[in-house]
Write an enzyme that holds these catalytic residues in place. Structure first.
Site, PDB file in Angstrom:
ATOM      1  N   GLU A   1       0.873  -1.268   0.115  1.00 44.09           N
ATOM      2  CA  GLU A   1       0.193   0.246  -0.019  1.00 44.09           C
ATOM      3  C   GLU A   1       0.827   1.287  -0.309  1.00 44.09           C
ATOM      4  O   GLU A   1       0.293   2.814  -0.530  1.00 44.09           O
ATOM      5  CB  GLU A   1      -0.945   0.027   1.015  1.00 44.09           C
ATOM      6  CG  GLU A   1      -2.250  -0.822   1.114  1.00 44.09           C
ATOM      7  CD  GLU A   1      -1.645  -1.873   1.490  1.00 44.09           C
ATOM      8  OE1 GLU A   1      -0.606  -2.789   1.791  1.00 44.09           O
ATOM      9  OE2 GLU A   1      -2.415  -3.398   1.240  1.00 44.09           O
TER      10      GLU A   1
ATOM     11  N   ASP B   1      -9.461   0.555   5.784  1.00 40.21           N
ATOM     12  CA  ASP B   1      -7.695   0.163   6.661  1.00 40.21           C
ATOM     13  C   ASP B   1      -6.513  -0.057   6.531  1.00 40.21           C
ATOM     14  O   ASP B   1      -5.742  -0.074   7.573  1.00 40.21           O
ATOM     15  CB  ASP B   1      -8.840  -1.578   7.176  1.00 40.21           C
ATOM     16  CG  ASP B   1     -10.957  -1.704   7.031  1.00 40.21           C
ATOM     17  OD1 ASP B   1     -10.989  -1.758   8.827  1.00 40.21           O
ATOM     18  OD2 ASP B   1     -11.125  -1.179   6.280  1.00 40.21           O
TER      19      ASP B   1
ATOM     20  N   HIS C   1     -11.756  -4.707   7.956  1.00 43.24           N
ATOM     21  CA  HIS C   1     -11.666  -4.112   6.574  1.00 43.24           C
ATOM     22  C   HIS C   1     -13.646  -4.052   6.969  1.00 43.24           C
ATOM     23  O   HIS C   1     -15.034  -3.569   6.175  1.00 43.24           O
ATOM     24  CB  HIS C   1     -12.739  -5.621   6.562  1.00 43.24           C
ATOM     25  CG  HIS C   1     -11.361  -6.229   5.412  1.00 43.24           C
ATOM     26  ND1 HIS C   1     -10.694  -7.904   6.546  1.00 43.24           N
ATOM     27  CD2 HIS C   1     -10.578  -6.806   4.641  1.00 43.24           C
ATOM     28  CE1 HIS C   1      -9.762  -7.650   5.888  1.00 43.24           C
ATOM     29  NE2 HIS C   1      -9.381  -7.231   4.943  1.00 43.24           N
TER      30      HIS C   1
END
Lengths: 324, 332
Positions: free
Chosen positions: A60, A85, A129
């Site tokens: 990410e 998240d 999530h």
């Protein structure tokens, strides 16, 4: 007018912008062959190829960072972070680099990128999530924050976000992807910072966004039966925030309830409430009410998950309290 | 030596500019004329100047929190640099960035950063952009040994390797991340070994020898330009000052410092130029004098420059958007 789903509206927005501008690219986890974890990039890989629609590793921070590097050197990347998240992993890049570069470098650069991500509860997938972390983004100078509630808004706002020269965080609620709505086939833009009055009313103003807009609409419909006329305002973009539309409504109703799925402490609703207090205290006949997510890690069990986020009854109760 | 006398004198001049600039910064920090933090590049000059001499003007670099040398080596100007460090309106970033955030995007310097390792993915993105725009540009990504222990180092090398991007990762191994020696915190001592995990080539060069740095980086740059992807180049070097001005340097010995002072990149290169009869001692003294004067003139420019107008505090947080994209009256 034809009706399409929220996710198809997103696909269409990206399709149109990729056709319009060769510098637009899409990158992220599972965005190419798979078409996005929630199908929001479906077909783009087939249409535009692997050069412009890029599957990445589960990285990410590199996804966000590479988008920044590409943006400051002439591209218009759309980076997808699969769940908000996971944005924790990309926060350094987003908060310390994307948001600050233009200012830190004396206004001599622009960071035209969109970071699309998905948030919210509703699928029993628990604490990693299901969060609504938009308040973190809203807190940071230099970022824009967009949270559409309908397919129509999703398409027009995503197109504006892609064309804008600033870093935009675009959060889609996981329970909205399958929702259908009217979406014009033509090219249209919804400017950032323009709220939409989703229902007119005269007794109370309800501000709600993303999935909670629909919860607020259901509550408003039910309140009509009790002769309470609620005006429902969807800010659509939390930054920039169209405070004028909210204040105009509060001027008419004198009462305000704000709904958000995020944790209650330091919620987006807290900021909106304070802004209304600062700019329109005299307009108010009752204290402002917040209806927010509970300050708890979102639990998996369906009964617990439901209890952790606002529902129609919570909104009705809050409205009745301020209308007493 | 295959370079012209002019080129070689230019390298020496750049290294001297950096050294004298950093010594001046140390002096101005002590006098509290420069506020805040400055991480000085003295000792590492051969890395920045050698590496930047191996690329073209329109190539990109990304820098670090110890970035003055990179900026000057990429063609940065002493007065704008010094003014920025002093927080003046005439600085590269109008005084908003200071020592750790100098950028000159129009000259291909994509900026320094205060967060260790955070420019690695930015360099990867710039390389992706160069590749997609087919400009044949390459990116030099400077970072330290400390950064190579950060997670984003690994994400970035992996992404660059998978996409075969035109980026050269230039690791300045100066043996310490602030006070912690690499031998106390890194599992390997040659940071170049970390390339193995990403199946990309790596090279080690003498970071105190400008021509060795230049030749090594050049090979990596050629590889990148030919579309063969990234390379990790490790430059063994040393910072002469502490991590920052408040650092008593208790974690290293005076003997070690002396040993590295003896390897001074400027002294070494000067000797080589004299030995090879390219420059005379007098010519070198002349270059040093020019550097001194340039740094003094930069100091004067910085001190005499005005501070930014406080009315501009909130300018440039956002880029302007056309009216059809944005409601200008909304709260940001």
């Amino acid at each position: 007018m034809r009706e399409i789903t929220f996710k198809d509206a997103l696909v269409e927005a990206m399709q149109e912008e990729m056709k319009r501008d060769d510098n637009v690219l899409v990158m992220g986890e599972d965005v190419a062959i798979y078409g996005g974890a929630y199908g929001a990039t479906k077909g783009l890989y087939e249409q535009f190829g692997e050069e412009r629609v890029r599957d990445t590793a589960i990285s990410e921070s590199a996804i966000a960072g590479a988008a920044i590097g590409a943006a400051i050197t002439g591209m218009r990347p759309i980076a997808e972070i699969m769940y908000i998240d996971f944005i924790t992993q990309a926060m350094d890049q987003l908060v310390n680099q994307a948001a600050k570069m233009r200012y830190m470098f004396g206004g001599k650069t622009t960071v035209p990128m969109v970071l699309r991500t998905e948030g919210g509860a509703g699928r029993c997938i628990a604490a990693h999530h299901s969060q609504s972390l938009e308040a973190w983004i809203m807190h940071v100078p230099g970022l824009y924050l967009v949270m559409p509630s309908t397919p129509y808004d999703a398409k027009g706002l995503l197109k504006a976000s892609i064309r804008d020269d600033n870093p935009v965080v675009f959060i889609e609620h996981k329970m909205l992807y399958g929702m259908k709505g009217e979406v014009p086939e033509k090219d249209y833009i919804i400017p950032l910072g323009v709220a939409d009055i989703k229902k007119e009313g005269s007794d109370v103003t309800i501000v709600a966004y993303s999935r909670q807009l629909h919860v607020a609409m259901e509550a408003a419909a039910e309140l009509e039966k009790d002769n309470i006329s609620a005006e429902v305002i969807d800010p659509r973009t939390l930054k920039p925030l169209d405070l004028d539309t909210i204040l105009t409504s509060v001027k008419k109703t004198s009462k305000l309830v704000i709904v958000s799925e995020g944790y209650k402490t330091c919620n987006v609703a807290s900021e909106i409430a304070m802004l209304v207090t600062e700019h329109g205290f005299d307009l108010l006949d009752a204290p402002i009410k917040r209806v927010c997510g509970a300050d708890v890690p979102v639990p998996m069990s369906p009964v617990l998950e439901d209890a952790a986020i606002p529902n129609k009854q919570n909104v009705i109760n809050a409205v009745k309290e301020v209308c007493q | 030596m295959k370079e012209s006398k002019e080129e070689l004198s230019g390298y020496l001049r750049r290294m001297m500019d950096i050294r004298l600039f950093e010594e001046k910064v140390m002096e101005l920090l002590a006098k509290n004329i420069i506020k805040g933090a400055s991480h000085l590049y003295a000792g590492e000059e051969a890395v920045a100047v050698g590496a930047c001499s191996a690329i073209e003007e329109d190539d990109y670099i990304t820098s670090t929190h110890r970035g003055h040398g990179h900026c000057l080596a990429k063609g940065g100007k002493l007065p704008e640099m010094m003014a920025e460090l002093c927080g003046k309106a005439t600085g590269y970033c109008k005084g908003r960035g200071g020592s750790m955030h100098i950028a000159d995007v129009t000259k291909g310097n994509l900026g320094a950063t205060g967060i260790v390792a955070s420019n690695l993915p930015v360099a990867v993105g710039a390389a992706l952009s160069a590749k997609m725009r087919k400009t044949n540009q390459v990116v030099l990504c400077f970072f330290g040994d400390g950064a190579s222990n950060n997670g984003i180092f690994h994400e970035s090398l992996n992404m660059a390797a998978v996409w075969r991007l035109p980026v050269v990762f230039v690791c300045e191994n100066n043996l310490y991340g602030m006070s912690v020696a690499a031998k106390r915190c890194s599992a390997v001592q040659d940071m170049a070994d970390k390339a193995k995990g990403y199946d990309i080539p790596s090279m080690i060069c003498d970071g105190m020898d400008i021509l060795d740095v230049k030749e090594t980086i050049k090979k990596a740059v050629e590889r990148a330009r030919e579309g063969d992807g990234p390379t990790l180049v490790e430059c063994k070097t040393y910072r002469y000052f502490g991590h920052s001005r408040s650092d008593p340097r208790a974690y290293r010995t005076k003997e070690e410092e002396k040993e590295w002072r003896n390897k001074c990149p400027i002294k070494q290169f000067s000797k080589k130029l004299i030995d090879n009869k390219i420059l005379t001692e007098e010519e070198i003294a002349q270059i040093e004098k020019q550097s001194e004067e340039a740094v003094e003139s930069a100091e004067k420019f910085a001190i005499e420059s005005p501070y930014p107008d406080v009315k501009e505090l909130m300018d440039d947080i956002y880029a302007p958007s056309p009216a059809d994209l944005l409601n200008g009256g909304a709260i940001r």
